[in-house]
Design an enzyme around this catalytic site. Structure first.
Site, PDB file in Angstrom:
ATOM      1  N   ARG A  89       0.828  -1.208   0.000  1.00  0.00           N
ATOM      2  CA  ARG A  89       0.000   0.000   0.000  1.00  0.00           C
ATOM      3  C   ARG A  89       0.863   1.259   0.000  1.00  0.00           C
ATOM      4  NH1 ARG A  89      -4.736  -2.822   2.604  1.00  0.00           N
ATOM      5  NH2 ARG A  89      -6.512  -1.414   2.638  1.00  0.00           N
ATOM      6  N   ARG A 128     -21.672  -3.800   3.214  1.00  0.00           N
ATOM      7  CA  ARG A 128     -20.878  -4.853   3.836  1.00  0.00           C
ATOM      8  C   ARG A 128     -20.845  -4.674   5.352  1.00  0.00           C
ATOM      9  NH1 ARG A 128     -14.687  -5.588   1.908  1.00  0.00           N
ATOM     10  NH2 ARG A 128     -14.215  -4.023   3.466  1.00  0.00           N
ATOM     11  N   ARG A 134     -17.178  -5.439  10.816  1.00  0.00           N
ATOM     12  CA  ARG A 134     -15.981  -4.595  10.789  1.00  0.00           C
ATOM     13  C   ARG A 134     -16.336  -3.170  11.160  1.00  0.00           C
ATOM     14  NH1 ARG A 134     -12.365  -5.592   5.449  1.00  0.00           N
ATOM     15  NH2 ARG A 134     -11.610  -3.563   6.150  1.00  0.00           N
ATOM     16  N   ARG A 146     -10.605   6.039   4.559  1.00  0.00           N
ATOM     17  CA  ARG A 146      -9.842   4.943   3.944  1.00  0.00           C
ATOM     18  C   ARG A 146      -9.662   5.187   2.447  1.00  0.00           C
ATOM     19  NH1 ARG A 146     -13.599   0.312   5.591  1.00  0.00           N
ATOM     20  NH2 ARG A 146     -12.250  -1.044   4.351  1.00  0.00           N
TER      21      ARG A 146
HETATM   22  P1  AMP Z   1      -8.311  -4.166   4.182  1.00  0.00           P
HETATM   23  O1  AMP Z   1      -8.923  -5.395   4.741  1.00  0.00           O
HETATM   24  O2  AMP Z   1      -7.292  -4.449   3.111  1.00  0.00           O
HETATM   25  O3  AMP Z   1      -9.325  -3.148   3.737  1.00  0.00           O
HETATM   26  O4  AMP Z   1      -7.473  -3.487   5.362  1.00  0.00           O
HETATM   27  C1  AMP Z   1      -8.133  -2.995   6.515  1.00  0.00           C
HETATM   28  C2  AMP Z   1      -7.212  -2.053   7.259  1.00  0.00           C
HETATM   29  O5  AMP Z   1      -6.031  -2.768   7.679  1.00  0.00           O
HETATM   30  C3  AMP Z   1      -6.683  -0.876   6.447  1.00  0.00           C
HETATM   31  O6  AMP Z   1      -7.594   0.225   6.440  1.00  0.00           O
HETATM   32  C4  AMP Z   1      -5.393  -0.556   7.201  1.00  0.00           C
HETATM   33  O7  AMP Z   1      -5.661   0.145   8.402  1.00  0.00           O
HETATM   34  C5  AMP Z   1      -4.881  -1.929   7.577  1.00  0.00           C
HETATM   35  N1  AMP Z   1      -3.994  -2.493   6.524  1.00  0.00           N
HETATM   36  C6  AMP Z   1      -4.238  -3.575   5.734  1.00  0.00           C
HETATM   37  N2  AMP Z   1      -3.209  -3.789   4.884  1.00  0.00           N
HETATM   38  C7  AMP Z   1      -2.301  -2.805   5.121  1.00  0.00           C
HETATM   39  C8  AMP Z   1      -1.055  -2.457   4.555  1.00  0.00           C
HETATM   40  N3  AMP Z   1      -0.528  -3.154   3.532  1.00  0.00           N
HETATM   41  N4  AMP Z   1      -0.395  -1.385   5.074  1.00  0.00           N
HETATM   42  C9  AMP Z   1      -0.907  -0.681   6.105  1.00  0.00           C
HETATM   43  N5  AMP Z   1      -2.098  -0.932   6.668  1.00  0.00           N
HETATM   44  C10 AMP Z   1      -2.798  -1.986   6.191  1.00  0.00           C
END
Ligand code: AMP
Length: 190
Positions: A89, A128, A134, A146
Site C-alpha cells: 500500500r 458490507r 468490521r 480509507r
Molecule cells: P483491508 O482489509 O485491506 O481493507 O485493510 C483494513 C485495514 O487494515 C486498512 O484500512 C489498514 O488500516 C490496515 N492495513 C491492511 N493492509 C495494510 C497495509 N498493507 N499497510 C498498512 N495498513 C494496512
C-alpha cells in the site's frame, strides 16, 4: 511462480476475487487486512497495535506491516505463487516486497487493479458493514478516510508497477464471475 498484487481502493472486491483466483490458479492468498483482523480478534500485541490505526481508517506503519507480510510468506515455503491482497500500500512496502521475492528467486508478475468509482465503493462498504462486523465498514467517515488514504498514499503504486510494465487495470463493476473472467484474461497472458 505467479505472484499477483491485487490492487484497488477499499471495497473494490479484492478479497472476493482472491477467494476465486486462489482456487483457480492454486495460489496462496495473503490478505494483510485479514491477518490484522485475526490478530485483533486474538488480542495479540500486533492486534492491539494495528487496531489503533485500523479503527481510524489509517494505515498500520510500514515496518510492522512489512515484518508481518514477510512472516506470512515464510510460512508457505511450498507455495506455487501468491496473491497479495491489500499489500503493498506504500512505496516502502512495494520495495520490501520486491526485495523479499528477489531473495526467493522470483518477482511480482503483475499488479491487477480493480477500478470502481468512489460513490459505488462507499455504498458497497456501508452494505458490507451491516454484516461484516468490521468497525471500519460501519462508519461513513472512516470509509471516506480509507478511500482518501488510498488516493494519498497507495494510488502512486500504479506508476510504480506501470514503469515496470506490470500494471493491468480491470473494470471492477459487474458480476463476480464477469470480473473473475476479466482478471483471468490478464493472468493467462503472464
Ligand atoms: P483491508 O482489509 O485491506 O481493507 O485493510 C483494513 C485495514 O487494515 C486498512 O484500512 C489498514 O488500516 C490496515 N492495513 C491492511 N493492509 C495494510 C497495509 N498493507 N499497510 C498498512 N495498513 C494496512
Amino acid at each position: 511462480m505467479i505472484n499477483l498484487v491485487l490492487f484497488g481502493p477499499p471495497g473494490a472486491g479484492k478479497g472476493t476475487q482472491a477467494e476465486f483466483l486462489k482456487e483457480k490458479y492454486e495460489l496462496v492468498h495473503i490478505s494483510t487486512g485479514d491477518v490484522f483482523r485475526f490478530n485483533i480478534k486474538n488480542a495479540t500485541e500486533l492486534g492491539v497495535l494495528a487496531k489503533s490505526f485500523i479503527d481510524k481508517g489509517q494505515l498500520v506503519p510500514d515496518e510492522v506491516t512489512i515484518n508481518m507480510l514477510n512472516a506470512e510468506v515464510e510460512k508457505n515455503p511450498e507455495a506455487k505463487g501468491f496473491i497479495f491482497d491489500g499489500f503493498p500500500r506504500t512505496s516502502a512496502q512495494a520495495d520490501a516486497l520486491a526485495e523479499l521475492l528477489t531473495s526467493k528467486g522470483t518477482d511480482v508478475s503483475a499488479m491487477v487493479a480493480l477500478e470502481v468509482e468512489d460513490e459505488v465503493l462507499v455504498k458497497r462498504l456501508l452494505e458490507r458493514g451491516k454484516t461484516s462486523g468490521r468497525a471500519d465498514d460501519a462508519d461513513e467517515s472512516v470509509i471516506r478516510n480509507r478511500i482518501a488514504v488510498y488516493y494519498k498514499e497507495t494510488a502512486i503504486l500504479k506508476d510504480y508497477y506501470q514503469a515496470k510494465d506490470k500494471y493491468f487495470g480491470v473494470d471492477g463493476v459487474g458480476s463476480i464471475e464477469e470480473i473473475t473472467e476479466r482478471i483471468s484474461k490478464v493472468i493467462n497472458t503472464l
